[in-house]
Motif scaffolding. Structure first.
Motif, PDB file in Angstrom:
ATOM      1  N   PRO A  79     -53.106  13.439  -7.373  1.00 35.40           N
ATOM      2  CA  PRO A  79     -54.545  13.133  -7.408  1.00 35.40           C
ATOM      3  C   PRO A  79     -55.289  13.936  -8.479  1.00 35.40           C
ATOM      4  N   TYR A  80     -54.921  15.205  -8.618  1.00 32.40           N
ATOM      5  CA  TYR A  80     -55.617  16.069  -9.586  1.00 32.40           C
ATOM      6  C   TYR A  80     -55.293  15.657 -11.013  1.00 32.40           C
ATOM      7  N   ARG A  82     -54.661  12.577 -11.877  1.00 40.70           N
ATOM      8  CA  ARG A  82     -55.381  11.328 -12.142  1.00 40.70           C
ATOM      9  C   ARG A  82     -56.852  11.562 -12.463  1.00 40.70           C
ATOM     10  N   ARG A  83     -57.397  12.661 -11.978  1.00 41.05           N
ATOM     11  CA  ARG A  83     -58.793  12.950 -12.298  1.00 41.05           C
ATOM     12  C   ARG A  83     -58.945  13.391 -13.753  1.00 41.05           C
ATOM     13  N   TYR A 106     -68.236   6.880  -6.644  1.00 42.36           N
ATOM     14  CA  TYR A 106     -67.079   6.939  -5.764  1.00 42.36           C
ATOM     15  C   TYR A 106     -65.963   7.816  -6.330  1.00 42.36           C
ATOM     16  N   ALA A 107     -65.711   7.637  -7.625  1.00 40.67           N
ATOM     17  CA  ALA A 107     -64.654   8.413  -8.277  1.00 40.67           C
ATOM     18  C   ALA A 107     -64.952   9.907  -8.210  1.00 40.67           C
ATOM     19  N   GLU A 109     -66.989  11.221  -5.762  1.00 38.70           N
ATOM     20  CA  GLU A 109     -66.993  11.574  -4.336  1.00 38.70           C
ATOM     21  C   GLU A 109     -65.613  11.961  -3.854  1.00 38.70           C
ATOM     22  N   VAL A 110     -64.605  11.169  -4.247  1.00 39.15           N
ATOM     23  CA  VAL A 110     -63.265  11.453  -3.748  1.00 39.15           C
ATOM     24  C   VAL A 110     -62.772  12.818  -4.200  1.00 39.15           C
ATOM     25  N   SER A 111     -63.340  13.326  -5.275  1.00 41.80           N
ATOM     26  CA  SER A 111     -62.874  14.658  -5.679  1.00 41.80           C
ATOM     27  C   SER A 111     -63.843  15.752  -5.232  1.00 41.80           C
ATOM     28  N   GLY A 112     -64.713  15.417  -4.303  1.00 43.25           N
ATOM     29  CA  GLY A 112     -65.516  16.451  -3.658  1.00 43.25           C
ATOM     30  C   GLY A 112     -66.644  17.023  -4.496  1.00 43.25           C
ATOM     31  N   ILE A 113     -67.136  16.258  -5.474  1.00 40.68           N
ATOM     32  CA  ILE A 113     -68.281  16.713  -6.268  1.00 40.68           C
ATOM     33  C   ILE A 113     -69.556  16.583  -5.425  1.00 40.68           C
ATOM     34  N   LYS A 114     -70.453  17.535  -5.581  1.00 37.76           N
ATOM     35  CA  LYS A 114     -71.686  17.547  -4.771  1.00 37.76           C
ATOM     36  C   LYS A 114     -72.586  16.361  -5.110  1.00 37.76           C
ATOM     37  N   ALA A 115     -73.264  15.843  -4.070  1.00 40.48           N
ATOM     38  CA  ALA A 115     -74.132  14.675  -4.221  1.00 40.48           C
ATOM     39  C   ALA A 115     -75.161  14.881  -5.331  1.00 40.48           C
ATOM     40  N   ILE A 118     -73.558  14.397  -8.612  1.00 39.15           N
ATOM     41  CA  ILE A 118     -73.227  12.980  -8.810  1.00 39.15           C
ATOM     42  C   ILE A 118     -74.467  12.235  -9.289  1.00 39.15           C
ATOM     43  N   ARG A 154     -66.565   4.351 -14.913  1.00 37.51           N
ATOM     44  CA  ARG A 154     -65.856   5.061 -13.849  1.00 37.51           C
ATOM     45  C   ARG A 154     -64.723   5.908 -14.423  1.00 37.51           C
TER      46      ARG A 154
END
Ligand SMILES: Nc1ncnc2c1ncn2[C@@H]1O[C@H](COP(=O)(O)OP(=O)(O)OP(=O)(O)O)[C@@H](O)[C@H]1O
Ligand SMILES: [Mg+2]
Lengths: 230, 303
Positions: A79-80, A82-83, A106-107, A109-115, A118, A154
């Motif tokens: 996963p890391y 792919r980011r 979404y891309a 969000e899945v890696s836990g970036i703060k709202a 984003i 994205r």
């Protein structure tokens, strides 16, 4: 940046027939390069790309990206990885129920970036691909070119070092196609390695970038300032 | 934290999107929890029933009028030596009469007739034991030649049969309860497993895209586990409401018919409601997450 060392990928078709989608491919792509991969349908272009983001695993040979041999890659590292690699898929792979904004965020969000982050980053990237006005549209309300831009947005939102675009100009009229190419060139100028596949001879010939021609899973030609003829 | 909230949100939307399958999952889970709780409660009722009868039990040994005080004391001492025996109380003729008068004070005619005759009531020993199922150990003493002559009658047999029956009933409900709860649990596991499986299939495209944009396995799998846990939580709420309603209407009837037991029951519910809710919550969440975990493990392939 990307190094393929005698990479082979064999698919088994339904009747036990084997297809060498990649046949002993060796290739080297340097950082900040702009590389175009061309070839007939079924030549193995998408397979090459899927090998880079580890969607598929080759049967033999070594793949290195950013100095990492994929053989040393653990499942949980994927996963890391792919980011760090932005991919524009041939079929876009946008979520139909989400808006353009949501598809891009979404891309993150899945890696836990703060709202909060984003909300800052997504509009900027939509601006870059010229899609600010369609931010709240669903994919099915978009034209082909707009969907392509959404997919690029994205892929770029992670600020990847490598951007891979599989047929980013497929099915697009020349004007739209050039719009997409211009975005890729801009990204490349900003320091991102860009790798794209295409069938479009006109674009290849006008771009005067490095061209890799694939034929039946093999690299048949690899040329700086290359051209593409049937 | 941000990540956890997102997983939570996504779990909720999974739950909503599943529609009637969610309803089926919750129904079966509610049945499981109610069955479990009902058997717990019934078990407690039976146990308190047994206890209250056990407390009431007296083995009364009635003596012949000519029984000698010394023999009675000897018997009392023999009985006191047994560790099964809790208390022994001697009731003299006079005391027996006093009790009888007390019990029948609303019946002056009866009392009047007693005055004319000599006290007809026999002296007795009232014995309490710790465990009524072990009353048999006393029998040899009563059968002893020494005491046979002075003992008029030993009364305990009827009580013992009631207690035996209650014991059997408890044993039976325990077994039925465990089997029924297990059966429902397995059914709930299977149904929720399939619900989550369906959810995974309908969201296959989304899952694939999540993987490709770099979602970690926990981010992909988490929402499904949350979905399972939500089934547990919602089922607990519904089950508590149903049980509460039933008991609300049932408690007065129970108090009416069973007196003490009914009181014990509503008291039990009141003092154990928190515990009961947590037990349900735990079992519900456990079933929910385990079945979704099994489904996720089987159907979400991470590569
Ligand atoms: N999952 C798969 N299973 C079996 N065969 C496959 C699979 N994916 C690709 N192939 C086969 O591998 C070969 C190469 O496919 P690939 O998608 O890489 O071609 P391509 O160059 O991208 O073609 P196009 O220009 O049409 O996109 C084709 O013959 C294809 O049929
Ligand atoms: Mg392709």
């Amino acid at each position: 940046m990307i190094y393929f060392d005698h990479v082979t990928k064999i698919y088994e078709q339904n009747e036990g027939e084997k297809i060498e989608a990649l046949n002993d491919v060796t290739l080297h792509i340097k950082p900040k390069e702009f590389v175009i991969i061309v070839g007939h349908s079924g030549a193995g272009k998408s397979t090459l790309i899927k090998t880079i983001n580890r969607e598929i695993k080759p049967d033999s040979g070594d793949v290195y990206v950013g100095g990492i041999n994929y053989k040393d890659l653990k499942k949980r590292d994927i996963p890391y990885l792919r980011r760090k690699i932005g991919v524009v898929f041939q079929d876009y792979k946008l979520l139909p129920k989400k808006t353009v904004f949501e598809n891009v965020s979404y891309a993150l969000e899945v890696s836990g970036i703060k709202a909060k982050d984003i909300k800052e980053r997504v509009p900027k990237i939509l601006e870059l691909v010229g899609l600010s006005k369609k931010s709240n549209s669903k994919p099915k309300e978009l034209s082909g070119g707009e969907r392509q831009r959404a997919a690029i947005a994205r892929a770029l939102v992670h600020q990847p070092r490598i951007l891979i675009a599989d047929e980013p100009t497929g099915n697009l009229d020349p004007k739209n196609a050039w719009g997409i190419i211009e975005i890729l060139l801009k990204i490349n100028q900003l320091g991102t390695t860009v790798l794209m596949t295409t069938h479009n001879q006109e674009i290849v010939n006008k771009l005067k970038k490095r061209v890799i021609v694939m034929k039946k899973g093999k690299i048949s030609r690899d040329q700086e300032m290359g051209r593409y003829e049937e | 934290m941000t990540k956890f909230i997102r997983i939570l949100k996504s779990g909720f939307s999974n739950f909503v999107r599943n529609g009637w399958l969610s309803v089926a999952s919750i129904t079966i889970m509610v049945l499981t929890l109610i069955t479990m709780s009902m058997f717990l409660v019934v078990n407690v009722v039976l146990n308190t029933g047994i206890k209250s009868i056990q407390d009431k039990i007296d083995i009364s040994v009635y003596f012949n009028d000519d029984a000698k005080q010394g023999d009675i004391i000897a018997l009392q001492e023999d009985l006191a030596d047994l560790e099964e025996v809790k208390t022994i109380k001697f009731v003299s003729k006079d005391e027996a009469l006093k009790r009888y008068e007390e019990q029948n004070k609303d019946n002056p005619k009866l009392l009047e007739s007693l005055k004319d005759t000599e006290n007809p009531l026999p002296p007795s020993l009232e014995i309490k034991v710790y465990d009524p199922s072990k009353l048999d150990v006393l029998t040899p003493i009563f059968d002893n030649e020494k005491y046979k002559l002075i003992i008029h009658k030993v009364s305990y047999k009827e009580n013992k049969t009631i207690i035996d029956k209650l014991f059997q009933a408890t044993q039976f409900t325990k077994q039925v309860g465990v089997i029924a709860t297990l059966a429902f649990t397995v059914t709930a596991l299977v149904i929720i497993f399939n619900t989550v499986k369906m959810a995974i299939f309908t969201r296959k495209e989304e899952i694939d895209i999540m993987k490709l944009v770099g979602a970690t396995p926990s981010f992909i799998k988490g929402p499904f586990l949350i979905e399972g846990a939500i089934y547990g939580v919602i089922s607990t709420l519904i089950s508590i409401m149903i049980i509460g309603t039933i008991l609300y209407f049932l408690a007065p009837t129970l108090v009416h018919y069973f007196g003490g037991v009914g009181d014990d029951l509503s008291g039990f519910i009141r003092s154990n409601i928190v515990w009961l809710v947590f037990a349900q919550l735990f079992v519900g969440i456990f079933i929910g997450t385990v079945s979704s975990w099994l489904a996720v493990r089987k159907y979400v392939k991470i590569s």
